[in-house]
Design an enzyme around this catalytic site. Sequence first.
Site, mmCIF file in Angstrom:
data_model
loop_
_atom_site.group_PDB
_atom_site.id
_atom_site.type_symbol
_atom_site.label_atom_id
_atom_site.label_comp_id
_atom_site.label_asym_id
_atom_site.label_seq_id
_atom_site.Cartn_x
_atom_site.Cartn_y
_atom_site.Cartn_z
ATOM 1 N N ASP A 132 0.943 -1.170 -0.009
ATOM 2 C CA ASP A 132 0.024 0.191 -0.042
ATOM 3 C C ASP A 132 0.750 1.218 0.010
ATOM 4 O OD1 ASP A 132 0.961 -0.027 2.634
ATOM 5 O OD2 ASP A 132 -0.727 -0.933 3.476
ATOM 6 N N GLU A 165 -1.066 -8.642 -1.290
ATOM 7 C CA GLU A 165 -1.531 -8.296 0.093
ATOM 8 C C GLU A 165 -2.776 -7.389 -0.220
ATOM 9 O OE1 GLU A 165 0.431 -5.536 2.692
ATOM 10 O OE2 GLU A 165 1.163 -7.426 3.746
ATOM 11 N N GLU A 194 -1.997 5.126 3.063
ATOM 12 C CA GLU A 194 -1.925 3.796 2.641
ATOM 13 C C GLU A 194 -3.262 3.344 2.326
ATOM 14 O OE1 GLU A 194 -0.212 4.953 5.097
ATOM 15 O OE2 GLU A 194 1.781 4.532 4.480
ATOM 16 N N HIS A 237 6.529 4.561 12.985
ATOM 17 C CA HIS A 237 6.968 5.341 11.810
ATOM 18 C C HIS A 237 5.712 6.078 11.145
ATOM 19 C CE1 HIS A 237 5.795 2.607 8.519
ATOM 20 N NE2 HIS A 237 5.924 1.501 9.344
ATOM 21 N N ARG A 297 3.010 7.893 9.089
ATOM 22 C CA ARG A 297 2.832 9.396 9.003
ATOM 23 C C ARG A 297 1.836 10.193 10.173
ATOM 24 N NH1 ARG A 297 5.090 8.962 3.926
ATOM 25 N NH2 ARG A 297 5.874 10.663 3.005
ATOM 26 N N HIS A 312 13.420 4.194 12.596
ATOM 27 C CA HIS A 312 13.035 4.571 11.279
ATOM 28 C C HIS A 312 13.911 5.660 10.945
ATOM 29 C CE1 HIS A 312 10.892 5.562 7.674
ATOM 30 N NE2 HIS A 312 10.209 4.529 7.608
HETATM 31 C C1 UD1 Z 1 6.969 4.428 3.841
HETATM 32 C C2 UD1 Z 1 5.168 4.186 3.103
HETATM 33 C C3 UD1 Z 1 4.686 3.264 4.160
HETATM 34 C C4 UD1 Z 1 5.492 2.360 4.972
HETATM 35 C C5 UD1 Z 1 7.099 2.746 5.105
HETATM 36 C C6 UD1 Z 1 7.804 1.336 5.617
HETATM 37 C C7 UD1 Z 1 4.392 5.631 1.584
HETATM 38 C C8 UD1 Z 1 3.454 6.819 1.346
HETATM 39 N N1 UD1 Z 1 4.654 5.254 2.833
HETATM 40 O O1 UD1 Z 1 6.819 5.327 4.657
HETATM 41 O O2 UD1 Z 1 3.274 2.821 3.703
HETATM 42 O O3 UD1 Z 1 4.690 1.753 6.071
HETATM 43 O O4 UD1 Z 1 7.551 3.433 4.000
HETATM 44 O O5 UD1 Z 1 8.732 1.882 6.238
HETATM 45 O O6 UD1 Z 1 4.580 5.074 0.687
HETATM 46 N N2 UD1 Z 1 14.255 7.528 5.003
HETATM 47 C C9 UD1 Z 1 15.574 7.618 4.640
HETATM 48 N N3 UD1 Z 1 16.163 6.529 4.142
HETATM 49 C C10 UD1 Z 1 15.529 5.414 3.798
HETATM 50 C C11 UD1 Z 1 13.883 5.329 3.875
HETATM 51 C C12 UD1 Z 1 13.511 6.712 4.503
HETATM 52 O O7 UD1 Z 1 16.432 8.508 5.014
HETATM 53 O O8 UD1 Z 1 15.964 4.210 3.298
HETATM 54 C C13 UD1 Z 1 13.746 8.801 5.554
HETATM 55 C C14 UD1 Z 1 13.936 10.159 4.674
HETATM 56 O O9 UD1 Z 1 13.904 11.340 5.084
HETATM 57 C C15 UD1 Z 1 12.184 9.934 3.917
HETATM 58 C C16 UD1 Z 1 11.553 9.665 5.322
HETATM 59 O O10 UD1 Z 1 12.102 8.809 5.847
HETATM 60 O O11 UD1 Z 1 11.846 11.548 3.621
HETATM 61 C C17 UD1 Z 1 10.331 9.153 4.846
HETATM 62 O O12 UD1 Z 1 10.306 8.053 3.916
HETATM 63 P P1 UD1 Z 1 9.022 7.927 2.863
HETATM 64 O O13 UD1 Z 1 9.389 6.758 1.947
HETATM 65 O O14 UD1 Z 1 8.552 8.924 2.405
HETATM 66 O O15 UD1 Z 1 7.823 7.320 3.855
HETATM 67 P P2 UD1 Z 1 7.745 6.251 5.205
HETATM 68 O O16 UD1 Z 1 7.454 7.119 6.376
HETATM 69 O O17 UD1 Z 1 9.222 5.676 5.112
HETATM 70 N N1 UDP Z 2 12.130 -4.576 9.925
HETATM 71 C C1 UDP Z 2 13.623 -4.607 9.901
HETATM 72 N N2 UDP Z 2 14.284 -3.684 10.535
HETATM 73 C C2 UDP Z 2 13.806 -2.842 11.382
HETATM 74 C C3 UDP Z 2 12.476 -2.973 11.433
HETATM 75 C C4 UDP Z 2 11.702 -3.385 10.719
HETATM 76 O O1 UDP Z 2 13.947 -5.391 8.925
HETATM 77 O O2 UDP Z 2 14.607 -2.191 12.141
HETATM 78 C C5 UDP Z 2 11.173 -5.474 9.112
HETATM 79 C C6 UDP Z 2 10.032 -5.819 9.800
HETATM 80 O O3 UDP Z 2 10.458 -7.401 9.989
HETATM 81 C C7 UDP Z 2 8.989 -6.268 8.726
HETATM 82 C C8 UDP Z 2 9.223 -4.929 8.094
HETATM 83 O O4 UDP Z 2 10.517 -4.357 8.053
HETATM 84 O O5 UDP Z 2 9.223 -7.205 7.981
HETATM 85 C C9 UDP Z 2 8.298 -3.761 8.190
HETATM 86 O O6 UDP Z 2 8.695 -2.717 7.783
HETATM 87 P P1 UDP Z 2 7.885 -1.072 8.297
HETATM 88 O O7 UDP Z 2 7.493 -1.375 9.605
HETATM 89 O O8 UDP Z 2 9.052 -0.187 7.944
HETATM 90 O O9 UDP Z 2 6.785 -0.860 7.384
HETATM 91 P P2 UDP Z 2 5.183 -1.459 7.385
HETATM 92 O O10 UDP Z 2 5.174 -2.986 7.498
HETATM 93 O O11 UDP Z 2 4.643 -0.813 8.544
HETATM 94 O O12 UDP Z 2 4.620 -0.892 5.888
#
Ligand code: UD1
Ligand code: UDP
Length: 376
Positions: A99, A121, A135, A212, A214, A245
């Site tokens: 999502d 999913e 999402e 994490h 939003r 995160h």
């Molecule tokens: C995204 C997804 C969310 C998912 C999550 C998993 C969307 C809108 N959201 O949220 O559904 O649950 O990923 O973790 O698609 N960042 C880094 N390095 C990384 C990843 C993230 O620095 O490798 C930081 C950056 O500052 C970035 C912020 O995290 O701007 C947010 O990342 P983003 O992909 O926009 O949204 P998530 O909150 O990670």
């Molecule tokens: N996970 C990981 N390292 C971490 C935290 C989570 O590998 O430090 C894995 C976790 O086992 C799961 C996935 O990341 O498989 C979940 O990701 P996240 O919580 O970022 O996203 P969501 O599932 O909420 O979309």
Amino acid sequence: MRKIKVLVIFGTRPEAVKMAPIIKSLKNDEEYFDTKICVTAQHREMLDQVLRIFEIKPDYDLNIFKSGQTLTEITCRALMGLEGVIEDFKPDIVLVQGDTSTVFSGALAAFYHQVKIGHVEAGLRSGNMYSPYPEEANRKLTGIITDFHFAPTETSKENLLNEGYDEEKLYVTGNTSIDALKWVIDKDYKFEDEILNNIDFENKKVILLTAHRRENIGEPMENIFSALRDVLQKNPDAEVIYPMHLNPKVREIAREVFKDTKGVYLIEPLDYLPFTNLMSKCYMVVTDSGGVQEEAPSLGKPVLVVRRETERPEGVEAGTARLVGTERDVIFDEADKLLNDDTEYKKMANAVNPYGDGSAAEHIVKAIKEAFSSCF
Ligand code: UD1
Ligand code: UDP
């Protein structure tokens, strides 16, 4: 007969974990499938961690990540990049998972090229368009243009039926997160990280925290962290480990609330192997993550879900997860109860697995094969 051309698209950590078993099954069946992998790299470091563990080498890497990226930026950059990939590879089917904004962009890019879409999913619904945000909307928007809905549970299939989807397009497969988890849990696992290796899992009640979302950033997240800080102050035998995160907004709140708190470890995101093995050794989990909500029940770990709604009611119904919202007092009371009331703890610490038997990827690949066998 020519091979079925499958383009697997993903961009974030959880999508990579849940696509890994599908990629493995497709690659094991090279006689039938010509599989290519495209990462948008909506996440960079957190995606690369998973690619490394599962030895996945993308054929296309759009590298769209920018720190502080907005939803519009992610969607536009992914959509623009995916256009070229679809035109280059000309897939018969695109697979997207979950999502995220990558999922919606991937599905939309395929739809614009009239390529079939498989949504892994599918059918999860919280019933609130703003929670999880964005999402819930991404799932619904993707569903409308999807040809194959791979629902993890009967509940998610039911959600799709209630929205009027044709039953012939719905497949109940289990969740591929369970397939992935089966590969990695090892009761003798040794952490490479010294902090984790030195944790006394026998004598300390270790709470694994992830947060994490939003819609939780701001007051709800402050409430979650403050409640756990109070829990630590009252329970000196408890510890909190929080692999933070990488979102700077999340990290700032965590550092501020937990500053000078004893018994808390704020660490970097863990690789999937140490993370899941940490989950299997901890006492309980507090999380707003989707994937973690699925993994913890099968490891028999009580989970407090710090969200107002969940699209994963199965863990709650099975008794391992409890939806506790984001109010500080409620989170404190629920966590404190689990730490001190053995009967309550045992009631929740049952290993149940409502998310499938670890063969979801096989079901998905079989369904694709059968659907296309009449075409080629
Ligand atoms: C995204 C997804 C969310 C998912 C999550 C998993 C969307 C809108 N959201 O949220 O559904 O649950 O990923 O973790 O698609 N960042 C880094 N390095 C990384 C990843 C993230 O620095 O490798 C930081 C950056 O500052 C970035 C912020 O995290 O701007 C947010 O990342 P983003 O992909 O926009 O949204 P998530 O909150 O990670
Ligand atoms: N996970 C990981 N390292 C971490 C935290 C989570 O590998 O430090 C894995 C976790 O086992 C799961 C996935 O990341 O498989 C979940 O990701 P996240 O919580 O970022 O996203 P969501 O599932 O909420 O979309």
